[in-house]
Every structure is written in structure tokens, then in C-alpha cells.
Scaffold this active site. Sequence first.
Site, short mmCIF file in Angstrom:
data_model
loop_
_atom_site.label_atom_id
_atom_site.label_comp_id
_atom_site.label_asym_id
_atom_site.label_seq_id
_atom_site.Cartn_x
_atom_site.Cartn_y
_atom_site.Cartn_z
N ILE A 102 -24.02 -10.48 -25.15
CA ILE A 102 -24.33 -9.08 -25.40
C ILE A 102 -25.82 -8.81 -25.25
O ILE A 102 -26.23 -7.82 -24.63
CB ILE A 102 -23.83 -8.67 -26.80
N ASP A 112 -35.16 -16.26 -27.36
CA ASP A 112 -33.96 -17.02 -27.67
C ASP A 112 -34.24 -18.48 -27.34
O ASP A 112 -34.60 -18.80 -26.20
CB ASP A 112 -32.76 -16.52 -26.85
N ARG A 165 -25.62 -8.94 -36.82
CA ARG A 165 -25.24 -9.28 -38.18
C ARG A 165 -26.30 -8.76 -39.14
O ARG A 165 -27.49 -8.91 -38.90
CB ARG A 165 -25.07 -10.79 -38.35
N ASP A 191 -25.64 -1.35 -37.21
CA ASP A 191 -24.19 -1.22 -37.24
C ASP A 191 -23.56 -2.34 -38.07
O ASP A 191 -22.35 -2.43 -38.16
CB ASP A 191 -23.64 -1.26 -35.80
N GLU A 199 -20.71 -5.62 -46.61
CA GLU A 199 -19.93 -4.48 -46.13
C GLU A 199 -18.63 -4.38 -46.94
O GLU A 199 -18.06 -5.41 -47.30
CB GLU A 199 -19.62 -4.62 -44.64
#
Length: 330
Positions: free
Chosen positions: A161, A180, A243, A267, A272
Amino acid sequence: MAYNIAVVNSSSFGQVFTEHWQELEKIGTVKRFMLPTDIDGKSLAEKLHGFNIIIASVTPFFNKDFFDNKDETLLISRHGIGFNNVDIEEAKKHSTQVAIVPQKVERNSVAENELANLMALVRRVVPSSERERAGRYQDRAQFMGNQFSGKAFGVIGCGNIGSRVAELFSVFGGPVLVNDPHPAVEPEWFTNNNVERVDLDTLLSRCDYISLNASLDDSSLHMINADALKHLKKGAYICNNARGALVVEDAISDAIESGQLSGYASDAMEVEPVKANHPFLKNDRIQLTPHTSAYTYECLHGMGEKCVDDVKKIVAGKRPVRELTHTLDD
């Protein structure tokens, strides 16, 4: 063998595409469970007693206590691409197959939503829309934003992604930086997309817009903390569709209050669903959405198809595609 299938904490599986639920009903009994996200492993095992196939959302956590107290579980099929809520080693010890949705299923939907959320945050779309709805057209000068063209973009986590987010960022003509330690792309991808690989501090200090796309593990937990934010380019924006636990929430609030961070869109949250009294919900420089990045018709259809296929393979005595554990006999 009788197959009892539990769909756990997924509010979307079988809802939009009812044929997926119907396919499972041809195989066995199917029941949806909506359980506390922080339910302990033993209680989770008791709730799911007798269910030997599980279709699981991002919560709850299938940990050692779950497997030690659970009767036979043949399969945990994740209705998503992550598997950080499943203890893979314990699953292996208990001969439970674990499968996830191939990353390509979610790639475009999640990456596009990352860009949509970031643009909405920067251009203050939500608060200005609410003001218009309230008949306050005269307040429009309060909703100044910034343009994207020619700015510097950063992507933390260059997997399936994150690499797509970087590709989307490139259309604005500014530099795109990636951090990364183990990017999931070929070396020529960086050259072909004019992307520069840098360390985290360099990315934070140079970028106007930053996308969090790292997977969650011990090395990335709370990686965006108070110390990291000291390196942030003053006035930058951060968007997180990966996350919630990648950031320290109090540090995000403090950075916004000081002006170091102009805004944060997320998001995903560490806990949650988000409680109504969470300070993020009271800050108009923070934009939250309820973990809906994968909520496109195309993506949900692909995710559902994969979960159904996992179940069919288990019933047929085969391994699911992209299963993550093996039986103890292997």
C-alpha cells in the site's frame, strides 16, 4: 465433520455482498459475533466454543490464552491483510491454519483513501462543509488550506500500500521520500518512480505531507512519538491509514497544540471503537474515520471472495492460499 463458522467483529462481511454469507451457509452454521475489542483470550475461547472456522476482523486478539482454552479451530481467515491480532506461533502449535487477504485486493482502495483523507484534512473539507450545512457561508475565510503541487511528500512503510501511496503522491510534481528498512519493492521501482529512500529523521524534517503505512510490530510500535515529532518539519501534516499504535496519541495532540504539526488524519486508532470523550474528537485539526479505508465495493467483494475460498479449501482438505501456518505434521 460439522462446520460451524464464526464471523467475528466484522460489520461488513456478508452485509453488502450477501452471496458470501449464503455460500458459507451451504457449508455449515454461520453466526456473527460482535465482541469487545479487548476481550481476554480465555473469554474469547469460551464465546467461540464449538466454532471450528473463524472469519476475523482486525480485533479481537487471538493470543496464547485463546488457543490454550479453545476447542478445535481449523482456520482463522482474516477479513483483511494484516495478521498482527493472531499469534501465529500459537496457531501453529494448535494446528490452526491462518490466512489473510492478498495485499493487492486492498492496495488501491486503501492508498486512494489515504490521499482522500489527507486532502480533506489539508483543505479542511469536513469543518467547512459542516459550516455550510449550518448556514454559515460567511465563515468561509476561516478554512484556509494549502496546495499539494510542488510540495514534499513522505511515505513511512513502503510495502504494497505504501508504494502505491508514493506513486499517487508523485502526480503533484514534488519530491517523494520513503522510509522503510525492508521495502517490498524492487530497487528499480525507486528509479522508475523518482522516489528517494531516506532515514526517518530526514523524511520527517523535509516533508510537508507524510503518510504512515508501516506494518505494526515491536520496531514500529509508537514510532511517531514526542522525540520523533521534534524532527518534524514545522507545519507538516500526517495521515495514518495503517495502525493507530504507530503513533503516541498524546504526542500528536501536543504537536498540534504547539503548531509543530498542522493536522492529523487517521483511519485507525490504537483502541477501536473510539470513545466519545477521546480528545481527538474535540480537536478540529484532527480528522478521524472509522477504519473504512477498505470500504469500496471492489475491495470488500475481493475480501469476501477470499474468505469464502479459504473456507472451501479447508473443507476440501486443502490449504488456503497465502496461509501463514502449517500443521504440526509438516
